[in-house]
Design a protein around this motif. Structure first.
Motif, PDB file in Angstrom:
ATOM      1  N   ASN A 247      31.488  10.741  62.575  1.00  0.00           N
ATOM      2  CA  ASN A 247      32.122  11.761  61.739  1.00  0.00           C
ATOM      3  C   ASN A 247      33.539  11.344  61.355  1.00  0.00           C
ATOM      4  OD1 ASN A 247      30.702  14.654  63.516  1.00  0.00           O
ATOM      5  ND2 ASN A 247      29.820  13.314  61.956  1.00  0.00           N
ATOM      6  N   GLU A 248      34.288  10.799  62.321  1.00  0.00           N
ATOM      7  CA  GLU A 248      35.658  10.354  62.066  1.00  0.00           C
ATOM      8  C   GLU A 248      35.708   9.205  61.065  1.00  0.00           C
ATOM      9  OE1 GLU A 248      37.057   9.444  65.957  1.00  0.00           O
ATOM     10  OE2 GLU A 248      37.201  11.546  66.579  1.00  0.00           O
ATOM     11  N   MET A 249      34.571   8.494  60.947  1.00  0.00           N
ATOM     12  CA  MET A 249      34.457   7.404  59.980  1.00  0.00           C
ATOM     13  C   MET A 249      33.977   7.917  58.627  1.00  0.00           C
ATOM     14  SD  MET A 249      32.653   4.678  62.588  1.00  0.00           S
ATOM     15  CE  MET A 249      32.448   3.371  61.373  1.00  0.00           C
ATOM     16  N   GLY A 250      33.815   9.246  58.522  1.00  0.00           N
ATOM     17  CA  GLY A 250      33.365   9.849  57.278  1.00  0.00           C
ATOM     18  C   GLY A 250      31.858   9.840  57.097  1.00  0.00           C
ATOM     19  N   ILE A 251      31.123   9.712  58.207  1.00  0.00           N
ATOM     20  CA  ILE A 251      29.663   9.593  58.148  1.00  0.00           C
ATOM     21  C   ILE A 251      29.028  10.794  58.830  1.00  0.00           C
ATOM     22  CG2 ILE A 251      27.662   8.211  58.838  1.00  0.00           C
ATOM     23  CD1 ILE A 251      29.678   5.791  58.895  1.00  0.00           C
ATOM     24  N   LYS A 252      28.179  11.498  58.117  1.00  0.00           N
ATOM     25  CA  LYS A 252      27.444  12.626  58.673  1.00  0.00           C
ATOM     26  C   LYS A 252      26.181  12.114  59.355  1.00  0.00           C
ATOM     27  CE  LYS A 252      26.076  17.321  57.390  1.00  0.00           C
ATOM     28  NZ  LYS A 252      26.021  18.303  56.274  1.00  0.00           N
ATOM     29  N   THR A 253      25.818  12.713  60.468  1.00  0.00           N
ATOM     30  CA  THR A 253      24.687  12.216  61.243  1.00  0.00           C
ATOM     31  C   THR A 253      23.536  13.219  61.278  1.00  0.00           C
ATOM     32  OG1 THR A 253      25.302  13.164  63.401  1.00  0.00           O
ATOM     33  CG2 THR A 253      26.374  11.096  62.746  1.00  0.00           C
ATOM     34  N   GLU A 254      22.396  12.760  61.773  1.00  0.00           N
ATOM     35  CA  GLU A 254      21.244  13.625  61.937  1.00  0.00           C
ATOM     36  C   GLU A 254      21.504  14.708  62.986  1.00  0.00           C
ATOM     37  OE1 GLU A 254      19.982   9.652  64.001  1.00  0.00           O
ATOM     38  OE2 GLU A 254      21.498  10.366  62.578  1.00  0.00           O
ATOM     39  N   TYR A 255      22.376  14.417  63.950  1.00  0.00           N
ATOM     40  CA  TYR A 255      22.757  15.428  64.933  1.00  0.00           C
ATOM     41  C   TYR A 255      23.511  16.568  64.249  1.00  0.00           C
ATOM     42  CZ  TYR A 255      24.780  17.575  69.087  1.00  0.00           C
ATOM     43  OH  TYR A 255      25.149  18.475  70.057  1.00  0.00           O
ATOM     44  N   ASP A 256      24.435  16.226  63.356  1.00  0.00           N
ATOM     45  CA  ASP A 256      25.163  17.242  62.601  1.00  0.00           C
ATOM     46  C   ASP A 256      24.208  18.134  61.813  1.00  0.00           C
ATOM     47  OD1 ASP A 256      27.647  16.147  63.380  1.00  0.00           O
ATOM     48  OD2 ASP A 256      27.569  14.707  61.734  1.00  0.00           O
TER      49      ASP A 256
END
Length: 303
Positions: free
Chosen positions: A282-291
């Protein structure tokens, strides 16, 4: 080194579906190829069911599987019929189909613990080849792709397996509906020097029947492609992709090379939980499947 040389030299291989679900089932395609060379295979994969099946956000630890045989903190064997609440996880469904033990893998504890446990398992079981299996090819993602949905599990597993004699097997590139086929082809071209070889999936009536009874589109598409299906296919009734015989191919790459070009995987080396890993991305600007799963659970009032 060529793929045929690697397969001929191996005695026992550990095949891990790195994203859960369809990746676990896709280990069977790689297994079918290796067994032609007399390689003994242990199949397994990350325990992460789609939210439509399991309403608890995120992956599951092995200790949440009822009836599991605990091997390590992050590893356990299932034989078929095990439950997580009301559902049978896909690792157990694969075990039932194979009629043998399958290794359930937890990423909940983070990369550091998982790396330790897999390396100990490989040493204790005299495994000389580890193959990370990805259905679709999103494990090649760099992090900024528009349709990237599930970078977290793949990145954690690439990080955990980086120091082993390991290969990344891309089954049915584009079959998961995330990265565009053209994007994956571009990445494979960039990684041309890291590709050991290519095989084609093989299917029979029993395997097709098994695929029809499990909830996984990404692992079904390579089988359909192998039987000659060509044209548009709608994933989960939502996203349309084009399918051809190319979806039946399996590319085998040097996993360490893929890891080295992945800023996501390298950022997760010392993580102690899946939540920490997700926050780093997230801090790298990447949304994850967990989010995404947490958002869905909140919308439905589950958390």
């Amino acid at each position: 080194m060529r793929l045929l040389d690697i397969a001929s030299d191996a005695n026992r291989a550990l095949l891990i579906g790195i994203g859960g679900g369809g990746d676990v089932i896709s280990t069977l395609y790689v297994r079918g190829f290796l067994e032609r060379f007399g390689v003994e295979c242990i199949c397994g994969g990350v325990v992460w069911e789609r939210f439509r099946r399991d309403r608890k956000p995120g992956p599951r630890s092995v200790r949440e599987i009822e009836g599991v045989e605990i091997v390590k903190e992050t590893l356990g064997f299932v034989r078929g019929g095990e439950r997580i609440g009301r559902i049978e996880p896909i690792v157990s469904q694969v075990a039932s189909f194979l009629k043998e033990r399958v290794l359930a893998v937890s990423i909940n504890e983070g990369v550091a613990s998982l790396k330790r446990d897999i390396e100990e398992f490989v040493d204790e079981r005299e495994v000389d080849l580890v193959i990370a299996v990805d259905a679709g090819g999103d494990s090649l993602a760099l992090g900024g792709e528009e349709n990237l949905v599930s970078p977290l599990a793949d990145s954690m597993m690439l990080s955990a397996l980086r120091d082993l004699n390991s290969i990344l097997a891309i089954v049915g590139f584009g079959s998961d509906g995330e990265l565009e086929r053209e994007t994956i082809e571009f990445y494979l071209s960039e990684l041309h020097g890291s590709i050991y070889g290519v095989s084609m999936v093989e299917v029979d009536r029993d395997f097709m029947q098994f695929l029809n009874n499990v909830e996984s589109e990404a692992s079904r598409i390579p089988a359909l492609a192998r039987t000659g299906f060509r044209g548009s296919y709608r994933l989960w009734g939502e996203h349309e992709i084009e399918v051809s015989i190319l979806n039946s191919l399996v590319f085998y790459l040097n996993l360490r090379d893929v890891y080295e070009r992945s800023r996501m995987a390298k950022a997760l080396n010392h993580t102690r939980s899946v939540e920490e890993a997700s926050e780093i991305l997230n801090e790298m600007g990447i949304k994850t499947e967990y989010d995404l799963e947490v958002e869905m659970a909140k919308r439905e009032g589950l958390i």
